[in-house]
Design an enzyme around this catalytic site. Structure first.
Site, mmCIF file in Angstrom:
data_model
loop_
_atom_site.group_PDB
_atom_site.id
_atom_site.type_symbol
_atom_site.label_atom_id
_atom_site.label_comp_id
_atom_site.label_asym_id
_atom_site.label_seq_id
_atom_site.Cartn_x
_atom_site.Cartn_y
_atom_site.Cartn_z
ATOM 1 N N CYS A 73 0.909 -1.229 0.171
ATOM 2 C CA CYS A 73 0.057 0.036 0.028
ATOM 3 C C CYS A 73 0.922 1.230 -0.013
ATOM 4 C CB CYS A 73 -0.719 0.028 1.441
ATOM 5 S SG CYS A 73 -2.207 -1.324 1.226
ATOM 6 N N GLU A 75 0.724 3.895 1.874
ATOM 7 C CA GLU A 75 1.070 4.285 3.209
ATOM 8 C C GLU A 75 2.276 3.614 3.766
ATOM 9 O OE1 GLU A 75 -1.753 3.404 2.100
ATOM 10 O OE2 GLU A 75 -3.531 3.996 3.087
#
Ligand code: THU
Length: 162
Positions: A73, A75
């Site tokens: 991901c 993040e």
């Protein structure tokens, strides 16, 4: 026996226009990051931008793989990149956004559980709240004071020993 309630408190703004210039700037960096996503499978382009306590901003985007679980991901790409380039520098704020050609992302994207767990570890490490700004392509904006609010009752290092 007692019932315990855990509440998530956050602010919803109607649009990016209501944010401070600094926060809006970080969201714009997250939007730039979304354009660098490698997401040929989901076609869902996520961008994250972190502001560190030393003023440096670090971007990350989701990186997929044909062996699906091998991808990562946005993040985590961003925070692992920040921690490896600037070890020991606390994170002040993370902005997260997403876009896709298939439809308009018209509400804020919210980070997955694994990303919350990883962000929570850095928040604890630095003993400093990481503010979170969540947006879509359009629509409202959520601002959360700290990662801990997004991950109540999380698994912590103190459980590993007595
Ligand atoms: N994704 C992120 O990058 N961040 C999130 O918070 C949720 C999901 C990515 C993973 C995958 O590449 C794509 O979005 C679809 O799940």
């Amino acid at each position: 026996m007692k019932k315990i309630e855990l509440k998530t408190v956050f602010i919803e703004y109607n649009s990016l226009d209501e944010l401070t210039q600094d926060d809006r700037g970080l969201v714009l960096l997250a939007k730039e990051a979304a354009d660098t996503a490698y997401a040929p499978y989901s076609k869902f382009h996520v961008g994250a931008a972190l502001k560190l306590e030393n003023g440096v901003c670090i971007k990350g985007s989701n990186q997929e793989n044909v062996a699906y679980p091998s991808g990562l991901c946005a993040e985590r790409v961003a925070i692992f990149s920040a921690s490896s380039q600037y070890p020991g520098i606390p994170v002040n704020t993370i902005a997260i956004t997403a876009k896709t050609d298939s439809f308009k992302v018209d509400s804020p994207i919210t980070p997955c559980g694994s990303c919350r767990q990883v962000l929570a570890e850095y928040e604890r490490l630095f003993k400093k709240p990481i503010r979170v700004i969540l947006t879509g392509e359009t629509g409202s904006v959520y601002v959360i004071d700290k990662i801990e609010d997004l991950l109540p009752l999380s698994f912590k290092a103190d459980k590993l020993k007595k």
